[in-house]
Each structure stands twice: as C-alpha cells, then as structure tokens.
Design a protein around this motif. Structure first.
Motif, PDB file in Angstrom:
ATOM      1  N   PRO A 192       0.806  -1.264  -0.344  1.00  0.00           N
ATOM      2  CA  PRO A 192      -0.521   0.134   0.356  1.00  0.00           C
ATOM      3  C   PRO A 192       0.840   0.921  -0.469  1.00  0.00           C
ATOM      4  O   PRO A 192       0.255   2.301   0.135  1.00  0.00           O
ATOM      5  CB  PRO A 192      -0.506  -0.849   1.977  1.00  0.00           C
ATOM      6  N   HIS A 193       1.861   1.039  -0.063  1.00  0.00           N
ATOM      7  CA  HIS A 193       3.229   2.110   0.339  1.00  0.00           C
ATOM      8  C   HIS A 193       2.957   2.990  -1.640  1.00  0.00           C
ATOM      9  O   HIS A 193       4.332   2.761  -2.480  1.00  0.00           O
ATOM     10  CB  HIS A 193       4.122   2.039   0.030  1.00  0.00           C
ATOM     11  N   LEU A 194       2.297   3.780  -1.933  1.00  0.00           N
ATOM     12  CA  LEU A 194       1.849   4.303  -3.268  1.00  0.00           C
ATOM     13  C   LEU A 194       1.713   5.523  -3.540  1.00  0.00           C
ATOM     14  O   LEU A 194       1.289   6.017  -2.349  1.00  0.00           O
ATOM     15  CB  LEU A 194       0.724   3.616  -4.141  1.00  0.00           C
ATOM     16  N   PRO A 195       2.771   6.150  -4.173  1.00  0.00           N
ATOM     17  CA  PRO A 195       2.334   7.837  -3.935  1.00  0.00           C
ATOM     18  C   PRO A 195       1.249   8.085  -4.560  1.00  0.00           C
ATOM     19  O   PRO A 195       0.990   7.980  -5.849  1.00  0.00           O
ATOM     20  CB  PRO A 195       4.110   7.960  -4.685  1.00  0.00           C
ATOM     21  N   SER A 196       0.698   9.572  -3.945  1.00  0.00           N
ATOM     22  CA  SER A 196      -0.090  10.403  -4.464  1.00  0.00           C
ATOM     23  C   SER A 196       0.002  11.603  -4.021  1.00  0.00           C
ATOM     24  O   SER A 196       0.798  11.767  -3.441  1.00  0.00           O
ATOM     25  CB  SER A 196      -1.526   9.729  -3.979  1.00  0.00           C
ATOM     26  N   PHE A 197      -0.255  12.676  -4.843  1.00  0.00           N
ATOM     27  CA  PHE A 197      -0.227  14.084  -4.541  1.00  0.00           C
ATOM     28  C   PHE A 197      -1.761  14.460  -4.477  1.00  0.00           C
ATOM     29  O   PHE A 197      -2.794  14.405  -5.109  1.00  0.00           O
ATOM     30  CB  PHE A 197       0.174  14.115  -5.579  1.00  0.00           C
ATOM     31  N   ASP A 198      -1.845  15.367  -3.921  1.00  0.00           N
ATOM     32  CA  ASP A 198      -2.577  15.892  -3.629  1.00  0.00           C
ATOM     33  C   ASP A 198      -2.779  17.783  -4.572  1.00  0.00           C
ATOM     34  O   ASP A 198      -0.993  17.816  -4.970  1.00  0.00           O
ATOM     35  CB  ASP A 198      -3.375  16.583  -2.161  1.00  0.00           C
ATOM     36  N   GLY A 199      -3.395  18.630  -4.293  1.00  0.00           N
ATOM     37  CA  GLY A 199      -3.094  20.156  -5.656  1.00  0.00           C
ATOM     38  C   GLY A 199      -4.240  20.832  -5.098  1.00  0.00           C
ATOM     39  O   GLY A 199      -5.117  20.355  -5.410  1.00  0.00           O
ATOM     40  N   ARG A 200      -4.050  22.414  -5.312  1.00  0.00           N
ATOM     41  CA  ARG A 200      -4.992  23.127  -5.203  1.00  0.00           C
ATOM     42  C   ARG A 200      -4.147  24.373  -6.282  1.00  0.00           C
ATOM     43  O   ARG A 200      -3.721  24.375  -6.748  1.00  0.00           O
ATOM     44  CB  ARG A 200      -4.900  23.995  -3.676  1.00  0.00           C
ATOM     45  N   ALA A 201      -5.650  25.666  -6.335  1.00  0.00           N
ATOM     46  CA  ALA A 201      -5.143  26.578  -7.672  1.00  0.00           C
ATOM     47  C   ALA A 201      -5.027  27.505  -7.163  1.00  0.00           C
ATOM     48  O   ALA A 201      -6.034  27.608  -6.017  1.00  0.00           O
ATOM     49  CB  ALA A 201      -5.672  26.182  -8.454  1.00  0.00           C
ATOM     50  N   VAL A 202      -4.112  28.209  -6.817  1.00  0.00           N
ATOM     51  CA  VAL A 202      -4.198  29.819  -6.466  1.00  0.00           C
ATOM     52  C   VAL A 202      -3.985  30.914  -6.871  1.00  0.00           C
ATOM     53  O   VAL A 202      -3.275  30.341  -7.862  1.00  0.00           O
ATOM     54  CB  VAL A 202      -3.098  30.003  -5.143  1.00  0.00           C
ATOM     55  N   ILE A 203      -4.691  31.517  -7.170  1.00  0.00           N
ATOM     56  CA  ILE A 203      -4.497  32.968  -8.370  1.00  0.00           C
ATOM     57  C   ILE A 203      -4.005  34.020  -7.463  1.00  0.00           C
ATOM     58  O   ILE A 203      -4.026  34.967  -6.580  1.00  0.00           O
ATOM     59  CB  ILE A 203      -5.838  33.460  -8.695  1.00  0.00           C
ATOM     60  N   TYR A 204      -3.096  34.423  -8.523  1.00  0.00           N
ATOM     61  CA  TYR A 204      -2.311  35.830  -7.885  1.00  0.00           C
ATOM     62  C   TYR A 204      -2.511  37.348  -9.181  1.00  0.00           C
ATOM     63  O   TYR A 204      -2.291  36.640 -10.049  1.00  0.00           O
ATOM     64  CB  TYR A 204      -0.358  35.512  -7.617  1.00  0.00           C
ATOM     65  N   PRO A 205      -3.046  38.216  -8.770  1.00  0.00           N
ATOM     66  CA  PRO A 205      -3.609  39.444  -9.210  1.00  0.00           C
ATOM     67  C   PRO A 205      -1.994  39.875  -9.716  1.00  0.00           C
ATOM     68  O   PRO A 205      -2.797  41.185 -10.898  1.00  0.00           O
ATOM     69  CB  PRO A 205      -3.854  40.606  -8.326  1.00  0.00           C
ATOM     70  N   ASN A 206      -1.240  39.684  -9.848  1.00  0.00           N
ATOM     71  CA  ASN A 206       0.337  40.332 -10.744  1.00  0.00           C
ATOM     72  C   ASN A 206       1.392  40.071 -10.046  1.00  0.00           C
ATOM     73  O   ASN A 206       1.930  39.146  -9.710  1.00  0.00           O
ATOM     74  CB  ASN A 206       0.225  42.214 -10.351  1.00  0.00           C
ATOM     75  N   ASN A 207       2.489  40.694 -11.198  1.00  0.00           N
ATOM     76  CA  ASN A 207       3.752  40.132 -10.933  1.00  0.00           C
ATOM     77  C   ASN A 207       3.820  40.265  -9.569  1.00  0.00           C
ATOM     78  O   ASN A 207       4.874  38.950  -9.940  1.00  0.00           O
ATOM     79  CB  ASN A 207       4.373  41.033 -12.202  1.00  0.00           C
ATOM     80  N   ARG A 208       3.931  41.153  -9.398  1.00  0.00           N
ATOM     81  CA  ARG A 208       4.697  41.346  -7.888  1.00  0.00           C
ATOM     82  C   ARG A 208       4.232  39.885  -6.760  1.00  0.00           C
ATOM     83  O   ARG A 208       5.294  39.407  -6.560  1.00  0.00           O
ATOM     84  CB  ARG A 208       4.516  42.997  -7.141  1.00  0.00           C
ATOM     85  N   ILE A 209       3.281  40.246  -6.425  1.00  0.00           N
ATOM     86  CA  ILE A 209       2.637  39.025  -5.919  1.00  0.00           C
ATOM     87  C   ILE A 209       2.669  37.237  -6.677  1.00  0.00           C
ATOM     88  O   ILE A 209       3.507  36.771  -5.693  1.00  0.00           O
ATOM     89  CB  ILE A 209       1.054  39.539  -5.576  1.00  0.00           C
ATOM     90  N   LEU A 210       2.755  37.405  -7.556  1.00  0.00           N
ATOM     91  CA  LEU A 210       3.605  36.564  -8.268  1.00  0.00           C
ATOM     92  C   LEU A 210       4.998  35.604  -7.662  1.00  0.00           C
ATOM     93  O   LEU A 210       5.611  34.606  -7.528  1.00  0.00           O
ATOM     94  CB  LEU A 210       3.156  35.774  -9.619  1.00  0.00           C
TER      95      LEU A 210
END
Ligand code: DGT
Ligand code: MG
Ligand code: MG
Ligand code: MG
Ligand code: MG
Length: 280
Positions: A124-142
């Motif tokens: 049962p030791h199989l790798p899995s991943f979670d994921g999420r999306a976040v948005i950033y409003p401008n270059n500075r914040i990215l």
C-alpha cells in the motif's frame, strides 16, 4: 448526445472558472511523504534520487502542458505556474488541478524504477499527490509567492541539514538535537555545522539549498524584445486563437531547463523576460 429526462442533473454542476487575467499557481504536494520516505529509505535530509524523480516528473508535466511558463519544486512539492493570458480548459479550477496532479503522479510512478531500481514500488505504499490552485493578481505577488517557496526551501534545508548532521554524525538523539536547535537563528546553525562538523553550509549542493526551477529556454535566431510585461498590458493584450496556437507551438519546441538558482532577486527574471511576459 440525446436529451433525456435525466439530463437536468447537469444543472447541479457549478462553475469553478478562475478569475481572468491572473496568474494561476497549481501547487501539488506528496501525500504522507514523511511515511513514504521512511518506507523506501530516502537518504536524510535530502535524497538526490527522490528529488531527481520529482524533477523528471515535473519536466514531463511542462512538456505536456505548454501553457505552463515556470515551475518550482522543493521536497515533495511542486508549483506549476500558468500565465494570466492562459485559457487552457477555460481556466476551470478542477480541470487544471486534476490534470496536473494526475499527469505528475503518472510520470512519478512510471519513472520510479529508473531512480530507485533497488526499491520496487509496492502497495500500500504508493505515492499520491494533492493539489490546489491559487490565483495571484500581479507580477509582484506572483514573484513573492515564488520567493516564499524558495525561502521556505532554504530555511527547512538549513534546519534539516543541521539536525541530521547532529544526529547522524554527532551521535545525538533526535530529541536532544531538536532541543538544542529550538530558538536558534540561521547564524547559530551555520556555526554548529562549521565549528562542530567542519561543514560550510555554502558548499552544500545548490539543488538542496535553492530547490529546482523549470522554465523554457528558447534558442531563437535573434533575441526577443526584452519588453517586460505590466499589469495594464495584460488586461489589454487579449491574444487571438492563432496567436495562442503559435505560442503553444514555440513552447512545445523549447527545451525545458532544470536549474537550481536564486529566483528571489531580479536577475533571474530580467535574464528571461519571456517568463513574465508570456511571449512566447
Ligand atoms: P502531507 O503533505 O500533509 O500529506 O504530509 P507529508 O508527510 O508529506 O508532509 P510534508 O509534505 O509537510 O513534508 C514532506 C515530507 O517528506 C517530510 O517529512 C520529509 C519527506 N521528504 C521529502 N523529501 C525528502 C528527502 O529527500 N529525503 C527524506 N529523507 N525525506 C524527504
Ligand atoms: Mg502538507
Ligand atoms: Mg507532503
Ligand atoms: Mg511537502
Ligand atoms: Mg472527457
């Protein structure tokens, strides 16, 4: 598809379209990798094979999704970045996240035996991943987001390097090492490493200290105009379908580079203006 009396159920599906003209970062993270890394006996604090495998899987994701303009990885996580002008899957959150997570996981598992030939992957030791999306409003914040991940890499790596050196080379118990490191700042850890173990932290591998950045390198006939992209421009510059297709083609042809460099200072971004400009 023919209409049926059951089709009304479709109206229960909700829109999850991400705000237009914003950077989209999809961050994936290994599930329970503390346990997984123990089970497959990853080297502490850094296992080069495990990191190389993460990077190899991420390169495949970049190749399959030309809309991605940069990615950053550390430990069991990877951040994949879509440009504000990206229209992939009509910017639907669920489609973007699940595609990245499953594509990454598929390649991670497919390539496992290449990096760990002596440790077969078994349930049962199989790798899995979670994921999420976040948005950033401008270059500075990215850029602040990217800096945040790289600073995190540095802080964790300095801590882990010091901790595991105290335990593995210094023969201390985990509890004692943890106790001694409580409340220490970077300078203290550097000093412990240097004075007690003769280790100069600066000489540790860049991949451990800085994490990994992936981007496309273009070998174009002439240098691209180095105009950098501003937030107002992004609102104005709606690209046409054919423009987008052309850009995609160029991106597909470009080589994906694996680098371990500072992405906090301006230099990285100024040298590669196409990453923020999204052109190509
Ligand atoms: P999660 O993400 O909440 O499901 O739980 P974990 O256990 O994945 O925790 P996380 O993501 O906060 O921390 C990553 C774990 O992975 C951490 O316990 C150390 C382990 N890990 C990652 N890379 C390496 C490595 O190169 N060597 C070793 N020994 N362990 C690693
Ligand atoms: Mg976590
Ligand atoms: Mg994890
Ligand atoms: Mg993690
Ligand atoms: Mg389908």
């Amino acid at each position: 598809m023919a209409n049926s009396r059951f089709e009304y159920v479709k109206s229960f599906e909700q829109s999850d379209v991400l705000l237009p003209n914003t950077w989209i970062v999809v961050r994936i993270d290994g599930r329970g990798f503390h346990k997984l890394s123990d089970h497959y006996a990853f080297t502490k604090p850094n296992d080069r094979r495990a990191l190389d495998l993460m990077n190899a899987a991420a390169v495949e994701v970049m190749k399959e999704l030309p809309d991605l303009c940069i990615a950053y990885g550390v430990s069991d996580e990877y951040s994949f970045v879509f440009h504000p002008n990206c229209q992939l899957f009509e910017r639907r959150n669920g489609k973007l996240v699940t595609t990245i997570v499953s594509t990454f996981t598929a390649h991670y598992i497919y390539k496992w035996s290449e990096y760990f030939p002596d440790r077969p992957l078994l349930p049962p030791h199989l790798p899995s991943f979670d994921g999420r999306a976040v948005i950033y409003p401008n270059n500075r914040i990215l850029r602040d987001y990217m800096s945040w991940r790289q600073v995190d890499c540095h802080i964790n790596n300095l801590y882990n390097t010091t901790f595991w050196t105290m335990v593995l080379q210094g023969g201390m118990s985990n509890t004692d090492a943890e106790q001694e490191l409580k409340g220490t700042v970077s300078a203290d850890k550097n000093e412990i490493l240097f004075k007690r173990f003769g280790i100069n932290y600066n000489n540790e591998l860049e991949i451990y200290k800085k994490g990994t950045v992936l981007y496309r390198q273009y070998e174009l006939e002439e240098p691209k105009p180095t105009k950098s992209f501003t937030d107002e421009e992004s609102v104005e510059s709606k690209q046409s379908r054919s423009q987008q297709d052309k850009i995609r083609k160029l991106r597909r042809k470009a080589q994906v580079v694996i680098d371990h460099v500072d992405i906090i200072r301006d230099e990285f971004w100024e040298k590669r203006p196409w990453i923020l400009s999204g052109n190509p």
